[in-house]
Write a protein that holds these residues in place. Sequence first.
Motif: not given
Length: 98
Positions: A1-2, A4-6, A9, A39, A43, A47, A50
């Motif tokens: 997850m980190a 894809t989150h970054s 962002t 984006s 995201g 989310w 998940q």
Amino acid sequence: MATTHSAFTIAFITGLFGLAFNRTHLLSALLCLEAMMLSLFLGLSLWTLQLNSSIFATAPIILLTLSVCEASAGLALLVATTRTHGSDRLQNLNLLQC
């Protein structure tokens, strides 16, 4: 997850910086806004996937609908600006003129 989150962002911040620093043409500003909305959509979709909840499943569709409305309004403004002023350069636009 980190990762894809970054990634999302970084994509959002890149669109924001493009919007802030690239102010020569209206089309480039509209493309930066669309990159930011894309984006956000991706995201929000990931989310929702998940969470495995059907409550938030309509949120990406609502965001995509608002993004399409924003894009159509921006395209209409771009066409109207090009017809009246001859180009889409933001330096040529003076909103204080009558």
